[in-house]
Design an enzyme around this catalytic site. Sequence first.
Site, PDB file in Angstrom:
ATOM      1  N   SER A 157       0.873  -1.237   0.099  1.00  0.00           N
ATOM      2  CA  SER A 157      -0.053   0.003   0.098  1.00  0.00           C
ATOM      3  C   SER A 157       0.936   1.051   0.059  1.00  0.00           C
ATOM      4  CB  SER A 157      -0.980  -0.015   1.350  1.00  0.00           C
ATOM      5  OG  SER A 157      -2.112   0.985   1.195  1.00  0.00           O
ATOM      6  N   ASP A 233     -10.003  -5.823  -3.450  1.00  0.00           N
ATOM      7  CA  ASP A 233      -9.481  -4.357  -2.665  1.00  0.00           C
ATOM      8  C   ASP A 233     -10.521  -3.175  -2.576  1.00  0.00           C
ATOM      9  OD1 ASP A 233      -7.908  -2.256  -1.517  1.00  0.00           O
ATOM     10  OD2 ASP A 233      -6.112  -3.558  -2.100  1.00  0.00           O
ATOM     11  N   HIS A 266      -7.285  -6.051   0.655  1.00  0.00           N
ATOM     12  CA  HIS A 266      -6.151  -5.152   0.959  1.00  0.00           C
ATOM     13  C   HIS A 266      -5.339  -5.873   2.434  1.00  0.00           C
ATOM     14  CE1 HIS A 266      -4.015  -1.528  -0.001  1.00  0.00           C
ATOM     15  NE2 HIS A 266      -4.045  -1.060   1.218  1.00  0.00           N
TER      16      HIS A 266
END
Length: 287
Positions: A157, A233, A266
């Site tokens: 991320s 995600d 995620h």
Amino acid sequence: MTELNITDLDLISENKMFGGLQRVYSHPSKVCNGVMRFAIYLPPAALNRNKVPVVTYLSGLTCTEDNVTVKAGAQRIASELGIIFVAPDTSPRNQNIPGEDDSYDFGSAAGFYLDATEDPWSGSYNMYSYITRELQDVISGNFPEANMNRQGITGHSMGGHGALTIHLKNPDLFKTCSAFAPICAPMSCPWGEKALGGYLGTDKSSWIDYDATELVKKSPSSATLLVDQGGSDTFLVEQLKPELLQEACDKSGQKLTLRMQEGYDHSYFFMATFIEDHLKHHFNGLS
């Protein structure tokens, strides 16, 4: 590099795993104006005094060095391959800056792996220099088994953003690169606009140096970038935008393996599923 003595490090914890040692240290940091922490996994090969490659992992928003250490399961494959796995914290801490702890996506735990130029952040929020210079000195000065000429970088991320941008600007330092669900185009998403504007100011020309999609247009590397992205995600469309990175790589000639992993989100469940692929990607690229 300036060598440090082992006494410059304070050992916070040590646990045996897969024949190696998982440690967490703290140390004084000049560029981050305080005490920084990092985790390091030393595989059996390193404990036996062999020189081994190093992979640095950069965590995402809200994280510390503990998230990947506890949740991703990297130690088993790092032990098998013979890789030192380094995981620094995500920002300076306890700077007494008004508002530094007010939101999850700016300030503490959200350093974005850049060098801030705006007051009051510029005195300590310098994670780019920390990763590329100061932590390099710490590792090379204290862990002689670390082969600093064979380094890769990865992250998740915000940390995937950091891994991509740091590699593209330092391809001779971090020779291999991969990322999990990276923020591919921070100039074009809310997380990035908030962080880059806050740390770097309103002149968007200064933001380009911290946007992987923009960097790859002007300075592609010779490495193959490995990017895994979960198809389920919830941040994919608004924040991550891997399609912009793919388009830029296609135009610049940057080699990119972008894998859309359907059904994955995620979380670290996603990361734990594919961490072995990433460490093998680095090991093969550094061999």
